[in-house]
Design a protein around this motif. Sequence first.
Motif, PDB file in Angstrom:
ATOM      1  N   ILE A 233       0.867  -1.179   0.000  1.00 23.87           N
ATOM      2  CA  ILE A 233       0.000   0.000   0.000  1.00 23.87           C
ATOM      3  C   ILE A 233       0.902   1.227   0.000  1.00 23.87           C
ATOM      4  O   ILE A 233       1.640   1.460   0.952  1.00 23.87           O
ATOM      5  CB  ILE A 233      -0.930   0.017   1.227  1.00 23.87           C
ATOM      6  N   GLU A 234       0.835   1.994  -1.092  1.00 24.77           N
ATOM      7  CA  GLU A 234       1.676   3.182  -1.206  1.00 24.77           C
ATOM      8  C   GLU A 234       0.810   4.403  -1.445  1.00 24.77           C
ATOM      9  O   GLU A 234      -0.421   4.348  -1.308  1.00 24.77           O
ATOM     10  CB  GLU A 234       2.706   2.995  -2.319  1.00 24.77           C
ATOM     11  N   GLU A 235       1.463   5.501  -1.868  1.00 18.44           N
ATOM     12  CA  GLU A 235       0.753   6.768  -1.949  1.00 18.44           C
ATOM     13  C   GLU A 235      -0.277   6.825  -3.067  1.00 18.44           C
ATOM     14  O   GLU A 235      -1.114   7.719  -3.099  1.00 18.44           O
ATOM     15  CB  GLU A 235       1.751   7.921  -2.118  1.00 18.44           C
ATOM     16  N   ASP A 236      -0.237   5.874  -4.002  1.00 18.74           N
ATOM     17  CA  ASP A 236      -1.211   5.893  -5.092  1.00 18.74           C
ATOM     18  C   ASP A 236      -2.002   4.592  -5.180  1.00 18.74           C
ATOM     19  O   ASP A 236      -2.550   4.270  -6.215  1.00 18.74           O
ATOM     20  CB  ASP A 236      -0.515   6.180  -6.425  1.00 18.74           C
ATOM     21  N   GLY A 237      -2.065   3.842  -4.089  1.00 22.98           N
ATOM     22  CA  GLY A 237      -2.903   2.665  -4.066  1.00 22.98           C
ATOM     23  C   GLY A 237      -2.160   1.374  -3.809  1.00 22.98           C
ATOM     24  O   GLY A 237      -1.083   1.354  -3.231  1.00 22.98           O
ATOM     25  N   ILE A 238      -2.756   0.276  -4.280  1.00 23.99           N
ATOM     26  CA  ILE A 238      -2.251  -1.072  -4.011  1.00 23.99           C
ATOM     27  C   ILE A 238      -1.478  -1.587  -5.218  1.00 23.99           C
ATOM     28  O   ILE A 238      -1.837  -1.330  -6.366  1.00 23.99           O
ATOM     29  CB  ILE A 238      -3.421  -2.026  -3.685  1.00 23.99           C
ATOM     30  N   SER A 239      -0.410  -2.314  -4.929  1.00 17.60           N
ATOM     31  CA  SER A 239       0.364  -2.972  -5.982  1.00 17.60           C
ATOM     32  C   SER A 239       0.626  -4.402  -5.532  1.00 17.60           C
ATOM     33  O   SER A 239       1.190  -4.631  -4.469  1.00 17.60           O
ATOM     34  CB  SER A 239       1.684  -2.236  -6.231  1.00 17.60           C
ATOM     35  N   VAL A 240       0.208  -5.360  -6.360  1.00 18.06           N
ATOM     36  CA  VAL A 240       0.383  -6.778  -6.056  1.00 18.06           C
ATOM     37  C   VAL A 240       1.495  -7.314  -6.947  1.00 18.06           C
ATOM     38  O   VAL A 240       1.552  -7.001  -8.139  1.00 18.06           O
ATOM     39  CB  VAL A 240      -0.921  -7.565  -6.312  1.00 18.06           C
ATOM     40  N   LEU A 241       2.363  -8.116  -6.372  1.00 16.14           N
ATOM     41  CA  LEU A 241       3.437  -8.723  -7.157  1.00 16.14           C
ATOM     42  C   LEU A 241       2.983 -10.076  -7.682  1.00 16.14           C
ATOM     43  O   LEU A 241       2.861 -11.031  -6.925  1.00 16.14           O
ATOM     44  CB  LEU A 241       4.698  -8.898  -6.312  1.00 16.14           C
ATOM     45  N   PRO A 242       2.744 -10.178  -8.997  1.00 18.34           N
ATOM     46  CA  PRO A 242       2.279 -11.453  -9.562  1.00 18.34           C
ATOM     47  C   PRO A 242       3.430 -12.395  -9.839  1.00 18.34           C
ATOM     48  O   PRO A 242       3.944 -12.475 -10.947  1.00 18.34           O
ATOM     49  CB  PRO A 242       1.598 -11.017 -10.864  1.00 18.34           C
ATOM     50  N   ILE A 243       3.864 -13.122  -8.820  1.00 18.20           N
ATOM     51  CA  ILE A 243       5.035 -13.981  -8.929  1.00 18.20           C
ATOM     52  C   ILE A 243       4.885 -14.999 -10.045  1.00 18.20           C
ATOM     53  O   ILE A 243       5.824 -15.276 -10.782  1.00 18.20           O
ATOM     54  CB  ILE A 243       5.281 -14.706  -7.584  1.00 18.20           C
ATOM     55  N   THR A 244       3.677 -15.533 -10.219  1.00 21.48           N
ATOM     56  CA  THR A 244       3.496 -16.587 -11.207  1.00 21.48           C
ATOM     57  C   THR A 244       3.661 -16.094 -12.625  1.00 21.48           C
ATOM     58  O   THR A 244       3.805 -16.882 -13.548  1.00 21.48           O
ATOM     59  CB  THR A 244       2.098 -17.216 -11.062  1.00 21.48           C
ATOM     60  N   SER A 245       3.642 -14.774 -12.849  1.00 23.77           N
ATOM     61  CA  SER A 245       3.781 -14.268 -14.213  1.00 23.77           C
ATOM     62  C   SER A 245       5.236 -14.207 -14.648  1.00 23.77           C
ATOM     63  O   SER A 245       5.531 -13.913 -15.792  1.00 23.77           O
ATOM     64  CB  SER A 245       3.156 -12.872 -14.316  1.00 23.77           C
ATOM     65  N   LEU A 246       6.154 -14.469 -13.719  1.00 20.76           N
ATOM     66  CA  LEU A 246       7.565 -14.416 -14.057  1.00 20.76           C
ATOM     67  C   LEU A 246       8.038 -15.781 -14.543  1.00 20.76           C
ATOM     68  O   LEU A 246       7.694 -16.800 -13.984  1.00 20.76           O
ATOM     69  CB  LEU A 246       8.389 -13.990 -12.827  1.00 20.76           C
ATOM     70  N   GLY A 247       8.842 -15.772 -15.598  1.00 26.69           N
ATOM     71  CA  GLY A 247       9.299 -17.046 -16.138  1.00 26.69           C
ATOM     72  C   GLY A 247      10.592 -16.894 -16.901  1.00 26.69           C
ATOM     73  O   GLY A 247      11.335 -15.936 -16.703  1.00 26.69           O
ATOM     74  N   LEU A 248      10.851 -17.847 -17.803  1.00 30.62           N
ATOM     75  CA  LEU A 248      12.093 -17.871 -18.562  1.00 30.62           C
ATOM     76  C   LEU A 248      11.839 -17.665 -20.053  1.00 30.62           C
ATOM     77  O   LEU A 248      12.599 -18.144 -20.886  1.00 30.62           O
ATOM     78  CB  LEU A 248      12.809 -19.209 -18.331  1.00 30.62           C
ATOM     79  N   GLU A 249      10.790 -16.933 -20.396  1.00 34.72           N
ATOM     80  CA  GLU A 249      10.463 -16.727 -21.801  1.00 34.72           C
ATOM     81  C   GLU A 249      10.975 -15.404 -22.341  1.00 34.72           C
ATOM     82  O   GLU A 249      10.655 -15.011 -23.451  1.00 34.72           O
ATOM     83  CB  GLU A 249       8.939 -16.781 -22.017  1.00 34.72           C
TER      84      GLU A 249
END
Length: 573
Positions: A233-249
């Motif tokens: 939660i920062e000054e402009d809202g919420i940010s979620v880290l989508p770990i599953t979107s990271l890969g080796l492509e």
Amino acid sequence: MVEERNKTLEEKILKKTPTGIKGLDDITYGGLPKGRPTLIAGSAGSGKTLISMEFLVKGAREYGEPGVFMAFEETEEELVKNFASLGFDLDSLEAENKLAVDYVHIDKSEYEETGDYDLEGLFIRLGLAIDSIGAKRVALDTLEVLFSGFKSEAILRSELRRLFRWLKDKGVTAIVTGERGEASLTRYGLEEYVADCVILLDNRMEEQIATRRLRIIKYRGSRHGTNEYPFLIEEDGISVLPITSLGLEHDVSSERVSTGIERLDTMLGGRGYYRGSSILISGTAGTGKTSFAAQFVKAACERGERCLYFAFEESPDQIIRNMRSIGIDLQPYIDAGLMQINATRPMAYGLEMHLIGMRRLIDRFEPEIVILDPISNLTNVGTQIDVRATLTKLIDYLKSNTITAVCTSLVEEESIEGIGANAQGVSSIIDTWINLRFFEHNGERNRGISVIKSRGMGHSNQIREYLLTDHGIEIQDVYLGPSGNLLMGSARAAQEEKEMAEAIAESQRVERKKRELETRLRALDAQIAALNSEFETQKEELDLLITEDEFKAGALEKSKNRMALMRKADEPE
């Protein structure tokens, strides 16, 4: 027939409403179920109200979908003030008919319960708010307040079931928030009624460090991320880290970028690092890891590239002052907007919060170069395995955006090979590994550099001495002693003097030999000239004798002929 069947199937696929919240749409693969209610459960302070309001605000701003926020706990005035700090101007959205905020006051002490009751009045009130602005999104925060005002839970549960069916019939995408329960997901088991999509928010303390996490408990009719995802939660809202979107492509670049040190470029095949690669600079304290990183930053900024520097040990002013001592002035690049230093103590957040914060700054600043100095300090808030996992996620993200990452790592103790265990823990996710170390000899400590590995390029296998001078880093020539050992410091200087003296002596010997040969050549030239002169004289005498002999022979023959004629002995021819 196939096309019609595919079209019919496509029409049956669950439609989704994008939330506009960074990362949340990634792990839900498009957003929340359209036209259905979603339950967001969590303890106090986990961010339920914020995620609900941001869902409405982003819907109004970015997707043209008006929304209704019905609050049972905070007044409209309190909500306006609370969200103003996040840049959400609720008043202007209401003035534009893009948002309606309605506060329903419920106080148990002000009610007297007699007979049966229902929530018909709530339906009418909510329906009027939806119709007044043509709302497509609705948020109800929090329904536990309704339970606290009435004793008959059976009737209220029945009415809530009717409420959720009514929301579906209205075709609005709704978020319903609920307090976390002990025996069930929510205090009053709301998940029984809102079963299409359930999201759990958690704000936990681990080793005195708070970390917020989000998990999708269920999502009917849709695939979704199943892990726990840290969010910030920062000054402009919420940010979620989508770990599953990271890969080796991710794509790779064949472009090379200079390290800022000419001889280090030479050690790396003559052209430096690959753009978008990950570089580890490891070494014990005082070896100059930050100096190597700063030299790279200077070269990048001079090329007009943007650099983001994450410092976990020193303040920005301290880094700038220290680098000036070796002739690297970073302030002009900061003033020009090419460089930004973000300094944070590792203990300030958990690893996941650091990861989200770094990614958020990277997205804002859009750098070509990222420095992490030093990553070894992150072990203060997590195990080496945790740090490795965090760095893997970050480096994958940087590579997917072709951002070159330089990580420094403090080595507490060196092994026999001079490589620290801290650096070995992350080496497998690194493309180029440069090791710095001290060499002790003759009462001196001198610095040496070597390239442990560099994927995809030829590189030097030599250990080279380097100096931190007032005009940057200088990598020295390789000097080997009689036994083949590397010479550094005064030993190298002595070897240089010895080689210089030997070179001078050899030069003088050669000069003497040259003079001697030149003298002998001149003497030989004189002898040759004298012999040539004698040869010519002797040849002239020989020629003269031959001529005289031929003349005498001719005269004699003529004399004989005259005598014969005079005696008339023979007829004249």
